[in-house]
Design a protein around this motif. Sequence first.
Motif, PDB file in Angstrom:
ATOM      1  N   ASN A 184      11.455  -4.474  -0.478  1.00  0.00           N
ATOM      2  CA  ASN A 184      10.558  -4.521  -1.441  1.00  0.00           C
ATOM      3  C   ASN A 184      11.090  -4.708  -2.645  1.00  0.00           C
ATOM      4  N   TYR A 185      12.169  -5.375  -2.993  1.00  0.00           N
ATOM      5  CA  TYR A 185      12.525  -5.792  -4.328  1.00  0.00           C
ATOM      6  C   TYR A 185      12.841  -7.476  -4.191  1.00  0.00           C
ATOM      7  N   ALA A 186      12.290  -8.338  -4.823  1.00  0.00           N
ATOM      8  CA  ALA A 186      12.457  -9.551  -4.813  1.00  0.00           C
ATOM      9  C   ALA A 186      13.756 -10.152  -4.710  1.00  0.00           C
ATOM     10  N   ASP A 187      14.651  -9.493  -5.905  1.00  0.00           N
ATOM     11  CA  ASP A 187      16.089  -9.893  -5.909  1.00  0.00           C
ATOM     12  C   ASP A 187      16.843  -9.325  -4.730  1.00  0.00           C
ATOM     13  N   HIS A 188      16.560  -8.304  -3.859  1.00  0.00           N
ATOM     14  CA  HIS A 188      17.330  -7.718  -2.906  1.00  0.00           C
ATOM     15  C   HIS A 188      16.871  -8.647  -1.751  1.00  0.00           C
ATOM     16  N   ALA A 189      15.644  -9.113  -1.758  1.00  0.00           N
ATOM     17  CA  ALA A 189      15.335  -9.921  -0.451  1.00  0.00           C
ATOM     18  C   ALA A 189      16.063 -11.402  -0.859  1.00  0.00           C
ATOM     19  N   PRO A 195       3.809  -5.462   3.129  1.00  0.00           N
ATOM     20  CA  PRO A 195       5.014  -4.557   3.137  1.00  0.00           C
ATOM     21  C   PRO A 195       5.531  -4.538   4.692  1.00  0.00           C
ATOM     22  N   ILE A 196       7.002  -4.717   4.690  1.00  0.00           N
ATOM     23  CA  ILE A 196       7.636  -4.453   6.028  1.00  0.00           C
ATOM     24  C   ILE A 196       7.792  -3.049   6.045  1.00  0.00           C
ATOM     25  N   THR A 220      12.381   0.608 -10.708  1.00  0.00           N
ATOM     26  CA  THR A 220      11.324   0.648  -9.746  1.00  0.00           C
ATOM     27  C   THR A 220       9.959  -0.181 -10.066  1.00  0.00           C
ATOM     28  N   SER A 221      10.138  -0.871 -11.522  1.00  0.00           N
ATOM     29  CA  SER A 221       9.162  -1.596 -11.931  1.00  0.00           C
ATOM     30  C   SER A 221       9.509  -2.873 -11.227  1.00  0.00           C
ATOM     31  N   SER A 222      10.527  -3.342 -10.726  1.00  0.00           N
ATOM     32  CA  SER A 222      10.763  -4.485  -9.786  1.00  0.00           C
ATOM     33  C   SER A 222      10.413  -4.485  -8.398  1.00  0.00           C
ATOM     34  N   MET A 223       9.754  -3.322  -8.066  1.00  0.00           N
ATOM     35  CA  MET A 223       9.058  -3.367  -6.618  1.00  0.00           C
ATOM     36  C   MET A 223       7.925  -4.340  -6.469  1.00  0.00           C
ATOM     37  N   ILE A 224       8.057  -4.996  -5.278  1.00  0.00           N
ATOM     38  CA  ILE A 224       6.971  -6.111  -4.757  1.00  0.00           C
ATOM     39  C   ILE A 224       5.871  -5.151  -4.603  1.00  0.00           C
ATOM     40  N   PHE A 225       5.815  -4.123  -3.815  1.00  0.00           N
ATOM     41  CA  PHE A 225       4.550  -3.425  -3.618  1.00  0.00           C
ATOM     42  C   PHE A 225       4.957  -2.055  -4.197  1.00  0.00           C
ATOM     43  N   GLN A 281       0.724   1.441  -3.575  1.00  0.00           N
ATOM     44  CA  GLN A 281       0.160   0.370  -2.530  1.00  0.00           C
ATOM     45  C   GLN A 281       0.882   0.688  -1.232  1.00  0.00           C
ATOM     46  N   ILE A 282       1.931   0.953  -1.265  1.00  0.00           N
ATOM     47  CA  ILE A 282       2.679   1.369   0.235  1.00  0.00           C
ATOM     48  C   ILE A 282       2.161   2.545   0.529  1.00  0.00           C
ATOM     49  N   VAL A 283       1.703   3.551  -0.051  1.00  0.00           N
ATOM     50  CA  VAL A 283       1.105   4.772   0.571  1.00  0.00           C
ATOM     51  C   VAL A 283       0.027   4.274   1.483  1.00  0.00           C
ATOM     52  N   SER A 284      -0.722   3.616   0.401  1.00  0.00           N
ATOM     53  CA  SER A 284      -2.329   3.000   1.025  1.00  0.00           C
ATOM     54  C   SER A 284      -2.208   2.130   2.159  1.00  0.00           C
ATOM     55  N   TYR A 285      -0.967   1.343   2.017  1.00  0.00           N
ATOM     56  CA  TYR A 285      -0.851   0.294   3.442  1.00  0.00           C
ATOM     57  C   TYR A 285      -0.620   0.978   4.680  1.00  0.00           C
ATOM     58  N   VAL A 286       0.450   2.017   4.427  1.00  0.00           N
ATOM     59  CA  VAL A 286       1.188   2.628   5.669  1.00  0.00           C
ATOM     60  C   VAL A 286       0.016   3.520   6.151  1.00  0.00           C
ATOM     61  N   SER A 287      -1.073   4.244   5.518  1.00  0.00           N
ATOM     62  CA  SER A 287      -1.841   4.950   5.690  1.00  0.00           C
ATOM     63  C   SER A 287      -3.082   4.360   6.933  1.00  0.00           C
ATOM     64  N   ARG A 288      -3.042   2.931   6.772  1.00  0.00           N
ATOM     65  CA  ARG A 288      -3.868   1.991   7.678  1.00  0.00           C
ATOM     66  C   ARG A 288      -3.359   2.044   8.864  1.00  0.00           C
TER      67      ARG A 288
END
Length: 282
Positions: free
Chosen positions: A79-84, A95-96, A213-218, A222-229
Amino acid sequence: MRLVRYGRPGKEKPGLFDEEGRVRDLSAIIGDIDAAALGDKALRKLARIDPKTLPLVRGTPRFGVPVKGVGKFIGIGMNYADHAAETGAEPPREPIFFLKATSSLSGPDDPVQLPKGSKKTDWEVELGVVIGTRAQYVTEEEALNHVAGYCVVNDVSERAYQFEMGGQWDKGKGCDTFGPVGPFLVTRDEIHDVQDLDLYLEVNGKRMQSGNTSSMIFSVAQIVSYVSRFMTLEPGDIITTGTPPGVGMGRSPQRFLKKGDKLRLGIAGLGEQQQEVVAFPK
């Protein structure tokens, strides 16, 4: 508020930190910091209590996971581009996520135990999100209203189990002690901007990870909304939201944890963890 659970493993009591950073006992007010204590109404009731009226906890107690009865422990990957980039992966388009076994949960300063046969156990400082009210198909605009608060998580990972043994990531994520959480749960009203928090991790006093945390991709919303699907989020569920660069797997040469290593990690406003790495008991 900064809510804690303190005491011996399995015998923790609820508490909170006062303005001077001292632990106050909440056990006469609530049975524990569990699903029933995490809704907005329950948290507002706790917030009205004057900490000075609560018994002071003497000494330096052990802290446990700040939430009792975690139903789901969900991890977000890459979830961080530089970590990926440091792992050679493309940033994900969606999100993975994966599940960490709830049996991996441990207190913030409890030892991290190397599993049998481990050769690539790694560290990951992450922002943890604690769900306060049931979330099912929530919008991004609504998502943060379902959050009780935030905490520090070390998403400890055995990379060989995760990537070299087939199947899902869960295999390298759910070993015992691979989920230190805490020291406290900071309620969401205390965090001005969850997308602007500094994270860091050190191994044996050497800074390995620094991020924000400003560097998060999602974003958290967005994460809470996505996972709740894909699954209903219940009060007490924890989502750990990804790690910034600097993990052992991404270093050259690679560096993994060994017996005797000491970890120190934290997030601005959410406290700090310290762990010693130990071998699997014979």
